[in-house]
Design a protein around this motif. Sequence first.
Motif, PDB file in Angstrom:
ATOM      1  N   ILE A 107      31.011  47.149  48.895  1.00  0.00           N
ATOM      2  CA  ILE A 107      32.055  48.152  49.079  1.00  0.00           C
ATOM      3  C   ILE A 107      32.378  48.839  47.767  1.00  0.00           C
ATOM      4  O   ILE A 107      32.619  50.041  47.719  1.00  0.00           O
ATOM      5  N   GLY A 108      32.328  48.082  46.686  1.00  0.00           N
ATOM      6  CA  GLY A 108      32.521  48.695  45.381  1.00  0.00           C
ATOM      7  C   GLY A 108      31.475  49.754  45.112  1.00  0.00           C
ATOM      8  O   GLY A 108      31.786  50.869  44.684  1.00  0.00           O
ATOM      9  N   GLU A 109      30.242  49.427  45.380  1.00  0.00           N
ATOM     10  CA  GLU A 109      29.151  50.380  45.164  1.00  0.00           C
ATOM     11  C   GLU A 109      29.326  51.620  46.032  1.00  0.00           C
ATOM     12  O   GLU A 109      29.017  52.739  45.607  1.00  0.00           O
ATOM     13  N   ALA A 110      29.834  51.418  47.231  1.00  0.00           N
ATOM     14  CA  ALA A 110      30.025  52.545  48.145  1.00  0.00           C
ATOM     15  C   ALA A 110      31.029  53.562  47.585  1.00  0.00           C
ATOM     16  O   ALA A 110      31.008  54.731  47.973  1.00  0.00           O
ATOM     17  N   GLN A 111      31.885  53.124  46.674  1.00  0.00           N
ATOM     18  CA  GLN A 111      32.855  54.052  46.097  1.00  0.00           C
ATOM     19  C   GLN A 111      32.206  55.002  45.096  1.00  0.00           C
ATOM     20  O   GLN A 111      32.751  56.062  44.799  1.00  0.00           O
ATOM     21  N   ALA A 117      27.619  54.520  50.873  1.00  0.00           N
ATOM     22  CA  ALA A 117      28.810  54.581  51.723  1.00  0.00           C
ATOM     23  C   ALA A 117      28.437  54.956  53.147  1.00  0.00           C
ATOM     24  O   ALA A 117      28.895  54.340  54.121  1.00  0.00           O
ATOM     25  N   ASN A 121      28.692  52.472  56.477  1.00  0.00           N
ATOM     26  CA  ASN A 121      29.425  52.877  57.672  1.00  0.00           C
ATOM     27  C   ASN A 121      28.569  52.754  58.920  1.00  0.00           C
ATOM     28  O   ASN A 121      29.002  52.191  59.925  1.00  0.00           O
ATOM     29  N   THR A 125      30.338  49.125  59.390  1.00  0.00           N
ATOM     30  CA  THR A 125      31.712  49.443  59.769  1.00  0.00           C
ATOM     31  C   THR A 125      31.818  49.983  61.191  1.00  0.00           C
ATOM     32  O   THR A 125      32.577  49.444  62.013  1.00  0.00           O
ATOM     33  N   GLU A 129      33.752  48.331  64.304  1.00  0.00           N
ATOM     34  CA  GLU A 129      34.896  49.021  64.905  1.00  0.00           C
ATOM     35  C   GLU A 129      34.695  49.192  66.402  1.00  0.00           C
ATOM     36  O   GLU A 129      35.609  48.954  67.202  1.00  0.00           O
TER      37      GLU A 129
END
Lengths: 193, 193
Positions: A107-111, A117, A121, A125, A129
């Motif tokens: 998730i850090g890398e996705a930023q 990212a 998703n 993600t 969901e």
Amino acid sequence: MTDTPRTRADDRTEAIRRTTLELAQEIGYAKLSIEGVAARAGVGKHTIYRRWPSKGALFLDAVLSPQQPDLDYPDTGDVMADLRTQIHHAVDLLGRPPFGPLFQSLIGEAQHNPAVAAELNERFTKPQEAKTVARLTKAREQGQLAPEFDLDLAMSILTGPLFFTLMVTQEPVTHEYVDRVLEALFAGMRPRP
Amino acid sequence: MTDTPRTRADDRTEAIRRTTLELAQEIGYAKLSIEGVAARAGVGKHTIYRRWPSKGALFLDAVLSPQQPDLDYPDTGDVMADLRTQIHHAVDLLGRPPFGPLFQSLIGEAQHNPAVAAELNERFTKPQEAKTVARLTKAREQGQLAPEFDLDLAMSILTGPLFFTLMVTQEPVTHEYVDRVLEALFAGMRPRP
DNA sequence: AGCCTATTAGAACGGCACGTGCCGTTGGCG
DNA sequence: CGCCAACGGCACGTGCCGTTCTAATAGGCT
């Protein structure tokens, strides 16, 4: 004994993914290098670059490939209990070693990396969901939830605080905490008498 | 004309912070380098390393230094309205340029770098949480909230979904979305008749 | 005013990983 | 069997790291 026909390319791909996970667990994502993975896997750097465009993409693929099927919802007929079970599983998996730190780095890398990212998703993600919303939808149809309640919103309110605690405050997420979030949410979700 | 006594060291520190912000906005945190900052600021690398231990620490300091006082709560006596106002401000600030991308990178960096994570908590997250909880506490004392409601939990449920949307799904956060989260939360927070 | 000491800019260093060539070899497919 | 794509290995130039050196400079102290 070749139940699934294996090509040499498949073997390489799999070996690189495994090595990436190993190394990442040993030295952390920050210190991970494609050079290091190639050396450990006994593989030329080209062989990696031919398959993945960046360290982030390789790492994402390595983390998500073996992990997809693990977070499915039970359906005992009791939404509250099923959500509880499912989310307890999720925080156990995502909140502690070996996978917790990996997901955190992911998730850090996705930023920093939009491609990571987007794929995160798509592969993690969104499906997750969708499963939650599906389970909630079924519950609503059975009258266990207020008919007007926004289920996408419910999903965000369930998931958001857990991610917030995991990623921002970086405190451990206990089952008890999950239960309190569920309870608070349900106070607003229960059908009105 | 020296209303605040300025030393040369203070000037350097300030100039480096400003240059860091400029460069980060132009090329993004990922491509930011201490070497680049030093060159642009007309400063030796040594001068930077003497002040900050890493790129992450420098970036955090540059982002948070000018920004601290901006997210204070109004107190009109109506909790719901005050929370609404405050969170609208917060998502406007954190969700769009120029500060949105910077904050996003900052949180990303915190996932790899424990020192950055700790300082981010100390200088941003905790104070912000404290303000929210303080505002909620006052409201509870005035009977606007159910007396038994867990206010730390309320804060997580308010903040979590916004961070989740901002960082994980990376969709824009609208005022309307904030309103829906607030509404859902208050359905469980209102005092029972 | 004149020194003195700490700080500075800037250049250079060795080290590491990047991403890309180029070899000589290997293995699967027609 | 012979071809050809993929392979491991090596080396290259580049960029940034974090550190070290030197000469210039600034500000405080007597």
